[in-house]
Scaffold this active site. Structure first.
Site, PDB file in Angstrom:
ATOM      1  N   SER A  88     -32.124  95.581  74.336  1.00  0.00           N
ATOM      2  CA  SER A  88     -32.477  94.865  75.564  1.00  0.00           C
ATOM      3  C   SER A  88     -31.768  93.519  75.718  1.00  0.00           C
ATOM      4  O   SER A  88     -31.798  92.930  76.796  1.00  0.00           O
ATOM      5  CB  SER A  88     -33.986  94.648  75.651  1.00  0.00           C
ATOM      6  OG  SER A  88     -34.418  93.700  74.710  1.00  0.00           O
ATOM      7  N   LYS A 143     -36.003  87.781  74.171  1.00  0.00           N
ATOM      8  CA  LYS A 143     -35.673  87.739  75.602  1.00  0.00           C
ATOM      9  C   LYS A 143     -35.086  86.368  75.913  1.00  0.00           C
ATOM     10  O   LYS A 143     -35.035  85.485  75.080  1.00  0.00           O
ATOM     11  CB  LYS A 143     -36.916  87.980  76.475  1.00  0.00           C
ATOM     12  CG  LYS A 143     -37.680  89.258  76.183  1.00  0.00           C
ATOM     13  CD  LYS A 143     -36.889  90.509  76.507  1.00  0.00           C
ATOM     14  CE  LYS A 143     -37.678  91.752  76.124  1.00  0.00           C
ATOM     15  NZ  LYS A 143     -36.886  92.951  76.158  1.00  0.00           N
TER      16      LYS A 143
END
EC number: 3.4.21.89
Length: 196
Positions: A65, A101
């Site tokens: 991700s 993230k």
């Protein structure tokens, strides 16, 4: 006692006595050195664990991700801090896992994302050189939204596969969830260096 039963007692020479003394001294020095080395290694290990848990945690990237900036299997050193800016890659706890993230918005910021995946913070298009494939991705929140106090809005760099603040499942990230900001990549060695 007969002479045949008597044993002959041999007295060692000075050289033999000196050699035996040296052997004993060597054994004592070896034991002392071994014990001090083991003690030193235990102290170093304890200090390393303390530093890594309190100031510079170490995590391993799992998943894609955050590609292309962070790749699966890489090992990162984090910096414990409460000061985050837009664009900082961070690690945080989510359902007993650690996710990596990027900070998109901090408390009070208004976040909007259009159909092409362009991100706007407070009405301005966010410059994201780290994103190679823009996408709205999995987004089930009402946009635009405002980041609440004590929270962060985060997104992965690989937008089409990342599950992040665009999903109500993850939502905004609270300060109590944050492990730290990604500071340095230590593995693999050919990618060793600071992470931005």
């Amino acid at each position: 006692m007969s002479r045949s039963e008597q044993r002959e007692i041999r007295i060692p020479s000075r050289e033999e006595v000196a050699k035996e003394r040296e052997k004993l001294k060597y054994r004592q020095r070896f034991r002392r050195t071994l014990l001090s080395t083991v003690g030193f290694l235990i102290v170093v290990a304890a200090v390393s664990v303390l530093i890594s848990t309190q100031f510079f945690p170490v995590v391993q990237v799992s998943g894609d991700s955050m590609e292309p900036v962070l790749k699966d299997g890489e090992i990162l050193v984090l910096q414990k801090t409460d000061d985050f800016e837009t664009g900082d890659p961070i690690a945080f706890y989510y359902q007993s896992r650690i996710l990596l993230k990027r900070v998109i918005g901090t408390a009070g910021d208004y976040i909007d994302i259009d159909e092409e995946g362009n991100v706007y913070v407070n009405g301005e298009l966010l410059d994201e050189p780290y994103v190679t494939d823009k996408s709205l991705g999995e987004c089930d929140i009402q946009l635009p939204c405002q980041v609440p106090d004590g929270k962060l809005f985060v997104m992965g760099d690989h937008r089409s596969v990342s599950i992040d603040s665009r999903s109500s499942e993850v939502g905004f990230v609270g300060q109590e969830q944050i492990v730290g900001r990604v500071a340095f990549r230590v593995w693999p060695l050919n990618r060793l260096g600071f992470v931005s």
